[in-house]
Design an enzyme around this catalytic site. Sequence first.
Site, mmCIF file in Angstrom:
data_model
loop_
_atom_site.group_PDB
_atom_site.id
_atom_site.type_symbol
_atom_site.label_atom_id
_atom_site.label_comp_id
_atom_site.label_asym_id
_atom_site.label_seq_id
_atom_site.Cartn_x
_atom_site.Cartn_y
_atom_site.Cartn_z
ATOM 1 N N HIS A 124 39.540 -10.912 -4.078
ATOM 2 C CA HIS A 124 40.781 -11.516 -4.573
ATOM 3 C C HIS A 124 41.567 -12.220 -3.474
ATOM 4 O O HIS A 124 42.730 -12.585 -3.679
ATOM 5 C CB HIS A 124 41.678 -10.481 -5.268
ATOM 6 C CG HIS A 124 41.155 -10.064 -6.604
ATOM 7 N ND1 HIS A 124 41.751 -9.082 -7.356
ATOM 8 C CD2 HIS A 124 40.080 -10.484 -7.328
ATOM 9 C CE1 HIS A 124 41.078 -8.917 -8.485
ATOM 10 N NE2 HIS A 124 40.055 -9.757 -8.483
ATOM 11 N N ASN A 183 38.318 -1.649 -10.005
ATOM 12 C CA ASN A 183 39.315 -2.049 -9.014
ATOM 13 C C ASN A 183 40.161 -0.848 -8.579
ATOM 14 O O ASN A 183 40.206 0.152 -9.273
ATOM 15 C CB ASN A 183 40.232 -3.128 -9.605
ATOM 16 C CG ASN A 183 39.576 -4.496 -9.616
ATOM 17 O OD1 ASN A 183 38.802 -4.829 -8.742
ATOM 18 N ND2 ASN A 183 39.887 -5.299 -10.627
ATOM 19 N N CYS A 235 32.739 -8.973 -8.755
ATOM 20 C CA CYS A 235 33.981 -9.512 -9.298
ATOM 21 C C CYS A 235 33.747 -10.974 -9.672
ATOM 22 O O CYS A 235 33.134 -11.720 -8.901
ATOM 23 C CB CYS A 235 35.105 -9.413 -8.260
ATOM 24 S SG CYS A 235 36.673 -10.156 -8.771
ATOM 25 N N HIS A 236 34.235 -11.378 -10.845
ATOM 26 C CA HIS A 236 33.985 -12.757 -11.295
ATOM 27 C C HIS A 236 35.088 -13.723 -10.880
ATOM 28 O O HIS A 236 35.103 -14.871 -11.347
ATOM 29 C CB HIS A 236 33.797 -12.796 -12.817
ATOM 30 C CG HIS A 236 34.971 -12.292 -13.600
ATOM 31 N ND1 HIS A 236 34.851 -11.303 -14.551
ATOM 32 C CD2 HIS A 236 36.284 -12.620 -13.567
ATOM 33 C CE1 HIS A 236 36.039 -11.062 -15.078
ATOM 34 N NE2 HIS A 236 36.918 -11.859 -14.501
#
Length: 442
Positions: free
Chosen positions: A213, A149, A170-171
Amino acid sequence: MSTKIVVIGAGSVSFGPAILRDLFAFAGDLRGSEIWLVDINAEALDVMARYADKLNAAFDQPFTLHATTDRREALPGAHFVIVSVAVDRLATWKLDWQIPLQHGVRHVLGENGGPGGLSHALRHIPLLLDIARDAEQLAPQAMLLNFTNPMSRLCMALDRYTRVRFVGLCHQIGEGYRIVNRALGLVPETGDRWADMHTIQQRIHITAAGLNHFTFILDLRDAQTGEDLYPLLRAQLAQMPADFELMSRRLMDVFGLFCASGDIHAGEYVGFAAETIALTGYDFHRYEQHGRKQWEQIQRIADSTEADLGALRKAVRPSGERAVPIIHAMLRDLNQYELSANIRNDGCISNLPGDAIVEVPAIVNARGVHGIQVGPLPKGLAAIMRREIEIQELVVEAGVKGDRNAALQALLLDPHIHSYAQATHLLDDLLKAHAEHLPQFA
């Protein structure tokens, strides 16, 4: 010809064991592969290499294992390069969180967006680009799978300044599944994060898109019947406690879609997030404690002279991260569906710039990772994302060139910043606090 997989950042206690367990979970299909573990921390790397040796013995030696502190030794001829690296992660993140607060910035996490995300990106853009340029030279056909990140900003740097093939992973989409399930109450959760995720996906299917995100649920279906569950979700959310994902509910009420990222992560891109999210930041203490326990467990296995190989084998199961499944899908040309991938837009979201880095569903096959076209986002959400994309462009320019003015422009565009004086003094303090990690600004 065997497959060569290089894991950079393998000494990380949160990353290394998970990737190793994933590799061994796929040992039957990846047998004969050459695995190189890379980390600049020689002590951590040694422990992880010995842990990997134990797993290799438990699975009847499917892999040829190597470990090195020099990535250039590992990279020649690599087919896949998995990267999860950090510059003194917790100590620097704490400063990214604390310094903006001292200047009156009401931010909620300080990692991927806002002034903390700026600072985080400035440290990591040069590091990731150095790795990518080594890969360009030594493994020009490799696929780079990035976990570092701030995801969107680092992938944009890869896109703008290198020729490597890449995907950012990304999870966080899993949090969207858990939030929706809690609202709908369809699947009882056991507390086993990845097992629960698998079970929930048997009942619910989410199509989400946006920025890392900051993705929004475009379509929500019963995975078994195909029924549209969005009307039920809206009704159930109205009945949830007032503090349940309140910011995301407000965004849905105004802009029409529910956020799949969860309030805390999405709040990094929303100026009013602190109205509904406590300014407590990341739980650094809990993270450190959990990391110590994990490391002690890994070290015990690594140091053991009589490890229970059967128990080790039985304990290995997929972590839920997607790097190794994607590698497997590329090698087998599976046309595998992935819930989310961070890639160049190229029309996947029709009302965002084509060269933006977006997070969208994708298909994975031998030719790479291909984003699925999902159409336009609601105008208001697209406007927020376009502003963030412009901030990302400035942050990347600042990180590559050491351009203080580009960094200042990025702050002045940020919804968390409310005055010129605040932005200039904050930037000065961030650059000073991290000067040893920012040679491009010297």
